[in-house]
Design a protein around this motif. Structure first.
Motif, PDB file in Angstrom:
ATOM      1  N   LEU A  92     -66.916 -55.693 -44.041  1.00  0.00           N
ATOM      2  CA  LEU A  92     -65.810 -56.612 -43.858  1.00  0.00           C
ATOM      3  C   LEU A  92     -66.088 -57.639 -42.765  1.00  0.00           C
ATOM      4  CD1 LEU A  92     -62.784 -54.206 -44.324  1.00  0.00           C
ATOM      5  CD2 LEU A  92     -63.609 -55.952 -45.895  1.00  0.00           C
ATOM      6  N   SER A  93     -67.160 -57.419 -42.012  1.00  0.00           N
ATOM      7  CA  SER A  93     -67.624 -58.420 -41.059  1.00  0.00           C
ATOM      8  C   SER A  93     -68.605 -59.377 -41.730  1.00  0.00           C
ATOM      9  CB  SER A  93     -68.298 -57.747 -39.863  1.00  0.00           C
ATOM     10  OG  SER A  93     -67.383 -56.948 -39.163  1.00  0.00           O
ATOM     11  N   ARG A  94     -68.727 -59.217 -43.062  1.00  0.00           N
ATOM     12  CA  ARG A  94     -69.556 -60.098 -43.877  1.00  0.00           C
ATOM     13  C   ARG A  94     -71.041 -59.972 -43.581  1.00  0.00           C
ATOM     14  NH1 ARG A  94     -65.965 -65.565 -45.053  1.00  0.00           N
ATOM     15  NH2 ARG A  94     -64.290 -64.452 -46.121  1.00  0.00           N
ATOM     16  N   ARG A  95     -71.438 -58.777 -43.236  1.00  0.00           N
ATOM     17  CA  ARG A  95     -72.852 -58.428 -43.172  1.00  0.00           C
ATOM     18  C   ARG A  95     -73.071 -57.233 -44.090  1.00  0.00           C
ATOM     19  NH1 ARG A  95     -75.947 -60.639 -39.164  1.00  0.00           N
ATOM     20  NH2 ARG A  95     -77.545 -60.120 -40.710  1.00  0.00           N
ATOM     21  N   ALA A  96     -74.226 -57.149 -44.691  1.00  0.00           N
ATOM     22  CA  ALA A  96     -74.512 -56.058 -45.618  1.00  0.00           C
ATOM     23  C   ALA A  96     -74.951 -54.822 -44.833  1.00  0.00           C
ATOM     24  CB  ALA A  96     -75.612 -56.473 -46.592  1.00  0.00           C
ATOM     25  N   PRO A  97     -74.192 -53.725 -44.919  1.00  0.00           N
ATOM     26  CA  PRO A  97     -74.579 -52.514 -44.178  1.00  0.00           C
ATOM     27  C   PRO A  97     -75.706 -51.779 -44.882  1.00  0.00           C
ATOM     28  CG  PRO A  97     -72.563 -52.118 -45.432  1.00  0.00           C
ATOM     29  CD  PRO A  97     -72.913 -53.564 -45.642  1.00  0.00           C
ATOM     30  N   ARG A  98     -76.807 -51.597 -44.186  1.00  0.00           N
ATOM     31  CA  ARG A  98     -77.937 -50.854 -44.733  1.00  0.00           C
ATOM     32  C   ARG A  98     -78.331 -49.758 -43.750  1.00  0.00           C
ATOM     33  NH1 ARG A  98     -79.231 -56.156 -46.756  1.00  0.00           N
ATOM     34  NH2 ARG A  98     -79.304 -56.128 -49.017  1.00  0.00           N
ATOM     35  N   PHE A  99     -78.623 -48.588 -44.298  1.00  0.00           N
ATOM     36  CA  PHE A  99     -78.887 -47.404 -43.494  1.00  0.00           C
ATOM     37  C   PHE A  99     -80.268 -46.828 -43.801  1.00  0.00           C
ATOM     38  CE2 PHE A  99     -74.334 -47.640 -44.039  1.00  0.00           C
ATOM     39  CZ  PHE A  99     -73.792 -47.158 -42.865  1.00  0.00           C
ATOM     40  N   LEU A 100     -80.800 -46.085 -42.846  1.00  0.00           N
ATOM     41  CA  LEU A 100     -81.859 -45.130 -43.131  1.00  0.00           C
ATOM     42  C   LEU A 100     -81.148 -43.893 -43.668  1.00  0.00           C
ATOM     43  CD1 LEU A 100     -84.171 -45.375 -39.962  1.00  0.00           C
ATOM     44  CD2 LEU A 100     -84.354 -46.608 -42.122  1.00  0.00           C
ATOM     45  N   ALA A 101     -81.373 -43.536 -44.928  1.00  0.00           N
ATOM     46  CA  ALA A 101     -80.617 -42.468 -45.578  1.00  0.00           C
ATOM     47  C   ALA A 101     -81.553 -41.392 -46.116  1.00  0.00           C
ATOM     48  CB  ALA A 101     -79.779 -43.041 -46.720  1.00  0.00           C
ATOM     49  N   LYS A 102     -81.038 -40.167 -46.226  1.00  0.00           N
ATOM     50  CA  LYS A 102     -81.821 -39.054 -46.759  1.00  0.00           C
ATOM     51  C   LYS A 102     -82.330 -39.392 -48.158  1.00  0.00           C
ATOM     52  CE  LYS A 102     -78.660 -35.915 -46.306  1.00  0.00           C
ATOM     53  NZ  LYS A 102     -77.984 -34.584 -46.330  1.00  0.00           N
ATOM     54  N   ALA A 103     -83.627 -39.167 -48.382  1.00  0.00           N
ATOM     55  CA  ALA A 103     -84.224 -39.515 -49.666  1.00  0.00           C
ATOM     56  C   ALA A 103     -83.595 -38.745 -50.813  1.00  0.00           C
ATOM     57  CB  ALA A 103     -85.730 -39.256 -49.619  1.00  0.00           C
ATOM     58  N   SER A 104     -83.082 -37.560 -50.547  1.00  0.00           N
ATOM     59  CA  SER A 104     -82.492 -36.738 -51.605  1.00  0.00           C
ATOM     60  C   SER A 104     -81.289 -37.430 -52.256  1.00  0.00           C
ATOM     61  CB  SER A 104     -82.069 -35.371 -51.052  1.00  0.00           C
ATOM     62  OG  SER A 104     -81.121 -35.521 -50.010  1.00  0.00           O
ATOM     63  N   LEU A 105     -80.589 -38.281 -51.494  1.00  0.00           N
ATOM     64  CA  LEU A 105     -79.427 -38.976 -52.044  1.00  0.00           C
ATOM     65  C   LEU A 105     -79.823 -39.944 -53.157  1.00  0.00           C
ATOM     66  CD1 LEU A 105     -77.460 -39.768 -48.759  1.00  0.00           C
ATOM     67  CD2 LEU A 105     -76.959 -37.980 -50.432  1.00  0.00           C
ATOM     68  N   PHE A 106     -81.058 -40.431 -53.110  1.00  0.00           N
ATOM     69  CA  PHE A 106     -81.517 -41.396 -54.098  1.00  0.00           C
ATOM     70  C   PHE A 106     -81.820 -40.728 -55.438  1.00  0.00           C
ATOM     71  CE2 PHE A 106     -81.951 -43.457 -50.112  1.00  0.00           C
ATOM     72  CZ  PHE A 106     -81.856 -44.819 -50.343  1.00  0.00           C
ATOM     73  N   LYS A 107     -81.833 -39.412 -55.458  1.00  0.00           N
ATOM     74  CA  LYS A 107     -82.095 -38.673 -56.695  1.00  0.00           C
ATOM     75  C   LYS A 107     -80.805 -38.310 -57.430  1.00  0.00           C
ATOM     76  CE  LYS A 107     -86.243 -36.709 -54.583  1.00  0.00           C
ATOM     77  NZ  LYS A 107     -86.930 -35.456 -54.141  1.00  0.00           N
ATOM     78  N   VAL A 108     -79.652 -38.600 -56.800  1.00  0.00           N
ATOM     79  CA  VAL A 108     -78.368 -38.304 -57.425  1.00  0.00           C
ATOM     80  C   VAL A 108     -78.060 -39.378 -58.465  1.00  0.00           C
ATOM     81  CG1 VAL A 108     -75.898 -37.974 -57.041  1.00  0.00           C
ATOM     82  CG2 VAL A 108     -77.548 -37.195 -55.322  1.00  0.00           C
ATOM     83  N   PRO A 109     -77.740 -38.972 -59.710  1.00  0.00           N
ATOM     84  CA  PRO A 109     -77.442 -39.968 -60.753  1.00  0.00           C
ATOM     85  C   PRO A 109     -76.352 -40.948 -60.309  1.00  0.00           C
ATOM     86  CG  PRO A 109     -77.609 -37.777 -61.712  1.00  0.00           C
ATOM     87  CD  PRO A 109     -77.659 -37.590 -60.217  1.00  0.00           C
ATOM     88  N   VAL A 110     -76.499 -42.179 -60.689  1.00  0.00           N
ATOM     89  CA  VAL A 110     -75.581 -43.278 -60.380  1.00  0.00           C
ATOM     90  C   VAL A 110     -75.619 -43.621 -58.888  1.00  0.00           C
ATOM     91  CG1 VAL A 110     -73.234 -44.181 -60.494  1.00  0.00           C
ATOM     92  CG2 VAL A 110     -74.073 -42.657 -62.310  1.00  0.00           C
ATOM     93  N   VAL A 111     -75.365 -42.622 -58.033  1.00  0.00           N
ATOM     94  CA  VAL A 111     -75.383 -42.867 -56.583  1.00  0.00           C
ATOM     95  C   VAL A 111     -76.741 -43.408 -56.159  1.00  0.00           C
ATOM     96  CG1 VAL A 111     -75.258 -41.789 -54.307  1.00  0.00           C
ATOM     97  CG2 VAL A 111     -73.622 -41.143 -56.084  1.00  0.00           C
ATOM     98  N   GLY A 112     -77.801 -42.784 -56.653  1.00  0.00           N
ATOM     99  CA  GLY A 112     -79.140 -43.222 -56.286  1.00  0.00           C
ATOM    100  C   GLY A 112     -79.420 -44.650 -56.709  1.00  0.00           C
ATOM    101  N   LYS A 113     -78.978 -45.023 -57.919  1.00  0.00           N
ATOM    102  CA  LYS A 113     -79.195 -46.388 -58.401  1.00  0.00           C
ATOM    103  C   LYS A 113     -78.430 -47.402 -57.554  1.00  0.00           C
ATOM    104  CE  LYS A 113     -80.320 -45.458 -63.244  1.00  0.00           C
ATOM    105  NZ  LYS A 113     -81.646 -46.103 -63.159  1.00  0.00           N
ATOM    106  N   LEU A 114     -77.200 -47.047 -57.194  1.00  0.00           N
ATOM    107  CA  LEU A 114     -76.413 -47.951 -56.361  1.00  0.00           C
ATOM    108  C   LEU A 114     -77.041 -48.105 -54.976  1.00  0.00           C
ATOM    109  CD1 LEU A 114     -72.782 -46.865 -57.307  1.00  0.00           C
ATOM    110  CD2 LEU A 114     -73.869 -49.065 -57.826  1.00  0.00           C
ATOM    111  N   MET A 115     -77.504 -47.003 -54.395  1.00  0.00           N
ATOM    112  CA  MET A 115     -78.108 -47.079 -53.076  1.00  0.00           C
ATOM    113  C   MET A 115     -79.371 -47.928 -53.096  1.00  0.00           C
ATOM    114  SD  MET A 115     -77.471 -43.288 -51.457  1.00  0.00           S
ATOM    115  CE  MET A 115     -78.081 -43.818 -49.850  1.00  0.00           C
ATOM    116  N   SER A 116     -80.182 -47.748 -54.142  1.00  0.00           N
ATOM    117  CA  SER A 116     -81.380 -48.579 -54.269  1.00  0.00           C
ATOM    118  C   SER A 116     -80.999 -50.047 -54.448  1.00  0.00           C
ATOM    119  CB  SER A 116     -82.226 -48.106 -55.452  1.00  0.00           C
ATOM    120  OG  SER A 116     -82.721 -46.804 -55.236  1.00  0.00           O
ATOM    121  N   GLY A 117     -79.972 -50.292 -55.270  1.00  0.00           N
ATOM    122  CA  GLY A 117     -79.537 -51.660 -55.502  1.00  0.00           C
ATOM    123  C   GLY A 117     -79.016 -52.339 -54.250  1.00  0.00           C
TER     124      GLY A 117
END
Length: 274
Positions: A92-117
């Motif tokens: 909402l401050s008009r910056r894109a929030p990006r995190f260092l996130a656990k790699a296991s989250l990227f293997k979750v269907p749909v969630v992983g695709k959104l996180m990569s996107g």
């Protein structure tokens, strides 16, 4: 200092770049093209209405997030929904929030695709990323002028009363190596929406969530020095002290004199300890 009254909170939000309660921008900020892409908008369409329903954000002081250019944001961390709270404030401050996130989250269907996107950065528990080292993804993003959120504690705090614990050096390293601002942040109240290591959300009645962003840490004394372990530990200690001081402001009480150290309390660095 205790949390401000609703009137003071409204005044603080008017001084900030974006009113976190309404999401309405204050004139003077511009959208950063390419940062807030389709994946971000899909996630925001779900997350932001949910948090407007379950949380009442209260800013303390102005929003000090840089309007443009790269920076490292370092918040405290005590519940599994903290990234949603912090991400909402940054979005909402008009910056894109990006995190260092656990790699296991990227293997979750749909969630992983959104996180990569959205350009989130996967980090293996073993300390490896897709860019071959634990901090490579962060450096790559910073080089592109982006904003990256790094939890300096590395995981949920082990402190029994949810105060910041001993910090790790990743946030300091990214900021020093790339000569970008290192911004401390603190928030309080998300434990009422989801307990530490909890799995259930408490969405009603709405919980108060206090947020404060500190001034960037003055790193001028460290510029030009070798970025060795001693320097990184010194900057990390300054960072953790600043985050703790901001949290003291929000909680209206002093933190323990000694910062919690998992190793000294026979606790693992990762995973649940309760």
């Amino acid at each position: 200092m205790s949390p401000r009254s609703d009137g003071d909170g409204l005044e603080a939000r008017r001084a900030s770049a974006t009113d976190v309660t309404t999401g309405l921008p204050v004139p003077g900020r511009r959208w950063r093209r390419g940062e807030l892409n389709t994946a971000f908008r899909i996630v925001a369409s779900i997350v932001i209405p949910t948090f407007r329903f379950s949380a009442r954000y209260h800013w303390h002081g102005p929003n000090r997030l840089p309007a443009e250019g790269a920076f490292v944001l370092a918040p405290n961390h005590f519940t599994n929904i903290d990234p949603l709270v912090v991400g909402t404030a940054v979005y909402l401050s008009r910056r894109a929030p990006r995190f260092l996130a656990k790699a296991s989250l990227f293997k979750v269907p749909v969630v992983g695709k959104l996180m990569s996107g959205m350009g989130q950065i996967p980090v293996e528990r073993s300390g490896r990323t897709r860019l071959s080292d634990p901090l490579g993804g962060g450096r790559s993003l910073v080089e592109q002028g982006g904003a990256i959120i790094v939890y300096p504690e590395g995981t949920l705090t082990r402190d029994p009363d949810l105060w910041p614990m001993r910090g790790k050096t990743g946030a300091a390293r990214i900021a020093l190596e790339n000569d970008v601002p290192l911004v401390p942040m603190a928030h309080w109240g998300t434990q009422h929406i989801m307990a530490r290591y909890g799995k259930k959300l408490r969405l009603f009645p709405p919980s108060r969530v206090d947020v404060v962003v500190g001034d960037p840490i003055d790193l001028s004394a460290y510029r030009g020095r070798p970025i060795d372990q001693q320097t990184l530990l010194q900057v990390t200690e300054v960072l953790m002290s600043r985050i703790t001081a901001l949290l003291e402001e929000l909680r209206g009480e002093p933190a323990p004199a000694t910062r919690w150290d998992p190793a000294a309390n026979n606790q693992k660095e990762t995973g649940r300890f309760e």
